[in-house]
Design a protein around this motif. Structure first.
Motif, PDB file in Angstrom:
ATOM      1  N   TYR A  87      22.636 -50.892  -0.131  1.00 25.83           N
ATOM      2  CA  TYR A  87      23.282 -49.853  -0.921  1.00 25.83           C
ATOM      3  C   TYR A  87      24.447 -49.290  -0.114  1.00 25.83           C
TER       4      TYR A  87
ATOM      5  N   MET B  29      30.471 -39.102  -5.408  1.00 21.70           N
ATOM      6  CA  MET B  29      29.982 -38.061  -6.290  1.00 21.70           C
ATOM      7  C   MET B  29      31.135 -37.201  -6.789  1.00 21.70           C
TER       8      MET B  29
ATOM      9  N   LEU C  46      19.767 -42.739  -5.458  1.00 25.52           N
ATOM     10  CA  LEU C  46      20.738 -41.664  -5.685  1.00 25.52           C
ATOM     11  C   LEU C  46      20.235 -40.361  -5.073  1.00 25.52           C
TER      12      LEU C  46
ATOM     13  N   THR D 163      24.458 -48.239  -9.679  1.00 26.32           N
ATOM     14  CA  THR D 163      23.494 -47.280 -10.220  1.00 26.32           C
ATOM     15  C   THR D 163      24.170 -45.920 -10.331  1.00 26.32           C
ATOM     16  N   THR D 164      24.065 -45.286 -11.487  1.00 28.98           N
ATOM     17  CA  THR D 164      24.714 -43.993 -11.717  1.00 28.98           C
ATOM     18  C   THR D 164      23.722 -43.025 -12.351  1.00 28.98           C
TER      19      THR D 164
ATOM     20  N   SER E 132      28.774 -45.071  -1.958  1.00 29.15           N
ATOM     21  CA  SER E 132      28.352 -44.019  -2.873  1.00 29.15           C
ATOM     22  C   SER E 132      29.460 -42.981  -3.013  1.00 29.15           C
TER      23      SER E 132
ATOM     24  N   ASN F 234      14.371 -43.183  -5.108  1.00 31.23           N
ATOM     25  CA  ASN F 234      15.557 -43.547  -5.887  1.00 31.23           C
ATOM     26  C   ASN F 234      16.750 -43.638  -4.961  1.00 31.23           C
TER      27      ASN F 234
ATOM     28  N   ASN G 144      18.886 -37.451  -7.215  1.00 35.63           N
ATOM     29  CA  ASN G 144      17.519 -37.586  -7.716  1.00 35.63           C
ATOM     30  C   ASN G 144      16.474 -37.283  -6.649  1.00 35.63           C
TER      31      ASN G 144
ATOM     32  N   GLU H 284      26.767 -38.993  -9.739  1.00 37.95           N
ATOM     33  CA  GLU H 284      26.773 -39.794  -8.516  1.00 37.95           C
ATOM     34  C   GLU H 284      26.657 -41.261  -8.883  1.00 37.95           C
ATOM     35  N   SER H 285      27.273 -42.105  -8.091  1.00 39.42           N
ATOM     36  CA  SER H 285      27.146 -43.549  -8.270  1.00 39.42           C
ATOM     37  C   SER H 285      27.002 -44.212  -6.910  1.00 39.42           C
ATOM     38  N   ILE H 286      26.314 -45.347  -6.899  1.00 44.03           N
ATOM     39  CA  ILE H 286      26.141 -46.105  -5.667  1.00 44.03           C
ATOM     40  C   ILE H 286      26.085 -47.591  -6.019  1.00 44.03           C
TER      41      ILE H 286
END
Length: 260
Positions: free
Chosen positions: A129, A134, A239, A194-195, A132, A237, A242, A168-170
């Protein structure tokens, strides 16, 4: 002749008196609006670890190594732009509506979840990952208090309540290593993104100084701490919005206001 001079004198006196009664001193102007920026850092839990203040410089070797995501080339994050509109009740108390736009383009991954393997031809790869980012838009209603009763040149304390929209996204990235007789190089590929986004309630406290910088203009410099609460925490998770129960931010702010 004398009556003409007297008439001119009375007319000029009337204009002067009218101008004095229609010009409002800055201390009597009740409304203000303005904008500003800050040096900020998220603190606490996973979100603070990932999006604390940092500078970024892209030092990828573009000849040997290829990253699918190499922008921005340079930056200091998070970026924070602020906008305010307020009303002063008296020399001690004011209220204001405050919103911001906050952006962090390069989060730091404390747990990239590396997975490795081998592809056809004996090529080695690692998945992780990374990259990222935000974006947040908080909205607060603040109360401001000047204990010395000189609102335009005084120490200011503030407290506020509001909420923020945060997203947020990663990315999940695969890095493939290639070897030649002289060197080893890599190529990166995006496996997926993943968002998530949500609204969070929050509070704010702060203290600073508000002073005049010109006719009808003010400058406010303060230190604030905001704390947002995540009521839907999800463990395991990728993110940070979360996995973090609370999102805190400390900021050194400066703003310019127009009073009217």
């Amino acid at each position: 002749m004398g009556k003409g001079i007297l008439s001119i004198f009375i007319f000029l006196q009337s204009v002067f008196v009218y101008s004095q009664t229609t010009t409002t001193p800055d201390t009597e102007k009740k409304f203000y609006t303005g904008f500003g920026t800050s040096v900020s850092s998220y603190i606490g839990e996973d979100f603070g670890s990932r999006y604390s203040i940092r500078s970024f410089f892209n030092n990828y070797d573009s000849y040997y190594n290829q990253s699918y995501n190499s922008n921005p080339a340079f930056g200091v994050f998070p970026l924070n732009l602020q906008f305010n509109f307020g009303y002063r009740f008296n020399d001690k108390i004011a209220t204001e509506l405050e919103t911001s736009f906050i952006w962090h383009a390069r989060g730091y991954m404390t747990n990239p979840d590396f997975q490795t393997g081998t592809l056809s031809g004996g090529r080695y790869y690692s998945d992780r990952y990374d990259y990222s980012s935000m974006m947040a838009v908080p909205l607060f209603i603040n109360m401001k208090y000047s204990p010395f009763g000189e609102y335009y040149n005084s120490l200011i304390f503030k407290t506020g309540f509001g909420f923020q929209y945060v997203s947020e996204s990663i990315d999940r990235v695969r890095k493939i290593y290639e070897e030649s007789y002289y060197y080893t190089y890599f190529t990166e590929y995006l496996l997926g993104t993943t968002t998530a986004s949500k609204f969070m309630p929050g509070i704010k406290i702060g203290a600073g100084y508000l002073g005049e910088i010109g006719d009808g203009f003010l400058n406010e410099t303060d230190i604030t701490y905001t704390l947002f609460f995540n009521n839907n925490k999800i463990s395991g998770n990728p993110l940070a919005i979360n996995t973090s129960g609370k999102i805190g931010m400390i900021s050194l702010n400066t703003r310019i206001y127009l009073v009217f």
